[in-house]
Scaffold this active site. Structure first.
Site, short mmCIF file in Angstrom:
data_model
loop_
_atom_site.label_atom_id
_atom_site.label_comp_id
_atom_site.label_asym_id
_atom_site.label_seq_id
_atom_site.Cartn_x
_atom_site.Cartn_y
_atom_site.Cartn_z
N LYS A 14 -20.03 -9.45 2.06
CA LYS A 14 -20.89 -9.83 0.94
C LYS A 14 -21.77 -8.65 0.50
O LYS A 14 -21.79 -7.61 1.17
CB LYS A 14 -21.73 -11.05 1.33
CG LYS A 14 -20.85 -12.28 1.67
CD LYS A 14 -20.08 -12.83 0.47
CE LYS A 14 -18.87 -13.68 0.78
NZ LYS A 14 -19.12 -14.99 1.33
C1 LIG Z 1 -18.64 -16.42 1.72
C2 LIG Z 1 -18.80 -17.66 0.92
C3 LIG Z 1 -19.37 -18.82 1.44
C4 LIG Z 1 -19.67 -19.02 2.90
O1 LIG Z 1 -20.44 -18.04 3.47
P1 LIG Z 1 -20.19 -17.69 5.05
O2 LIG Z 1 -21.31 -16.77 5.35
O3 LIG Z 1 -18.84 -17.05 5.13
O4 LIG Z 1 -20.26 -18.97 5.79
C5 LIG Z 1 -19.61 -19.88 0.59
N1 LIG Z 1 -19.27 -19.83 -0.71
C6 LIG Z 1 -18.70 -18.73 -1.25
C7 LIG Z 1 -18.38 -18.73 -2.71
C8 LIG Z 1 -18.42 -17.62 -0.45
O5 LIG Z 1 -17.83 -16.55 -0.99
#
Ligand SMILES: *Cc1c(COP(=O)(O)O)cnc(C)c1O
Length: 376
Positions: free
Chosen positions: A187
């Site tokens: 992210k």
């Molecule tokens: C990454 C992601 C999540 C979940 O986040 P995690 O930290 O992997 O649990 C939820 N929604 C979207 C759109 C994502 O890209």
């Protein structure tokens, strides 16, 4: 002849470390405190400070952020949650985790985001919440957000892609919705694994703080001298470890660079893609956004994907629509724009190790792949 593959174009996404992360983790390891610690709380304060919000509550992941946000908003069995089908499956699993049902809605193919109109058409008496997904990092402005809130419908942003992005001049997280960030490996900001909820009220913050520690209420300083503890609510093992928070803190020191680099790379792609016929870029509103993805609509997507992978270009698809997944078959419906996008979208390699030369190489190779895929 195919140009030799560049290693950084071979990956679709990748964490980017600035160099201080390992040392920060080592300091926490040596401290002997690995749970929810002062480091976690410092990370919360720094995130709240960067966004300009009164409070931020750290949790173990973006999925945990969505799950606890829904619980804090009182969403549960018998409720429906409006959500785009085009999102990572985590968004939908969080809805199922509270016993509610997803009500899948369509998207605007230009942005891959829901619109105010699509949401308002879907709202009815069973709607308890709306989860707009800030796809690719782009802010979603629901004109009727206040009206929804007044009707008791919680607006919970899935801002997993959108840390640092803006809506107008304000950062995502400051516009009155509950906002959930992910700090997963790839992210915009990473903790290795982690998440954050921006609550709307101090009460919401308290509820999530209790839920993330198995419902255990821990008045400050009391626990060390006590033979008991109080379980005050439902809860899960959802705290953010100080080990992970230390990574996030080290990353935050360089967030200006992150913003700048991700925007620059996205604009480089935009300019390089402009002459390619048949390719439509998904518009992330780059002037306001810290881009998380660079996506295009292409014809013959599956063939183009195979061609590019064969040439070691790390393309991916974000995401196969959820309303067509077996686990969510009970909520299957017809969503024409989502289904078209599901067959057309392609995510180009997008991460901070890329150089401008990598981007040129990807776009040149995409041009070649389009010719052989569409061709004769
Ligand atoms: C990454 C992601 C999540 C979940 O986040 P995690 O930290 O992997 O649990 C939820 N929604 C979207 C759109 C994502 O890209």
């Amino acid at each position: 002849m195919t140009a030799p593959a560049r290693p950084d174009a071979g990956r679709n996404a990748s964490p980017f470390l600035y160099g201080q992360e390992a040392e920060a983790v080592a300091r926490v390891l040596e401290s002997g405190q690995y749970g929810h610690t002062d480091v976690t709380e410092e990370f919360e304060r720094r995130i709240a400070g960067l966004l300009g919000v009164p409070d931020a509550v750290a949790v173990a992941s973006g999925t945990a952020a969505l799950h606890t946000a829904l619980l804090a908003a009182g969403v549960g069995p018998g409720d429906e949650v409006i959500v785009p089908s085009l999102t990572f499956c985590a968004t939908v699993q969080a809805i199922l985790a509270v016993g509610a049902a997803p009500r899948f809605v369509d998207i605007d193919p230009a942005t891959l985001c829901v619109t105010d109109q699509l949401v308002m058409e879907a709202v009815d008496d069973t709607t308890a919440a709306v989860i707009p997904v800030l796809f690719g990092g782009r802010a979603v402005d629901l004109t009727h957000q206040e009206e929804l809130t007044e009707r008791g419908i919680a607006v919970i942003e899935d801002a997993a892609h959108a840390f640092g992005s803006r809506s107008g001049t304000r950062r995502v997280g400051t516009t009155g919705a509950m906002t959930c960030f992910s700090f997963g490996p790839i992210k915009n900001l990473t903790c290795g694994q982690g998440g954050m909820v921006i609550p709307r009220t101090p009460e919401e913050a308290d509820r999530i703080r209790m839920m993330r520690l198995l419902g255990v209420a821990r008045p400050q300083g009391e626990r060390a001298n006590s033979t008991t503890y109080r379980v005050g609510s439902f809860g899960l093992r959802y705290q953010l470890s100080g080990i992970n928070a230390a990574i996030g803190l080290a990353q935050l020191d360089h967030f200006d660079t992150t913003e700048h680099t991700r925007r620059r790379l996205w604009r480089t792609y935009r300019d390089a893609l402009a002459p390619l016929r048949g390719v439509t870029l998904v518009d992330v509103d780059v002037d306001h956004t810290v881009p998380h993805l660079c996506q295009v609509h292409v014809p013959h997507r599956d063939d183009v994907f195979v061609e590019l992978r064969a040439r070691n270009i790390g393309v991916a698809v974000h995401y196969p629509p959820n309303h067509l997944q077996p686990a969510f078959a009970a909520w299957r419906c017809s969503l024409p724009a989502t289904e078209d996008c599901g067959e057309e979208i392609l995510s180009l390699p997008f991460h901070q190790h890329l150089t401008e030369a990598d981007v040129d190489h990807v776009v040149t190779t995409l041009g070649q792949a389009l010719k052989s895929a569409g061709g004769s």
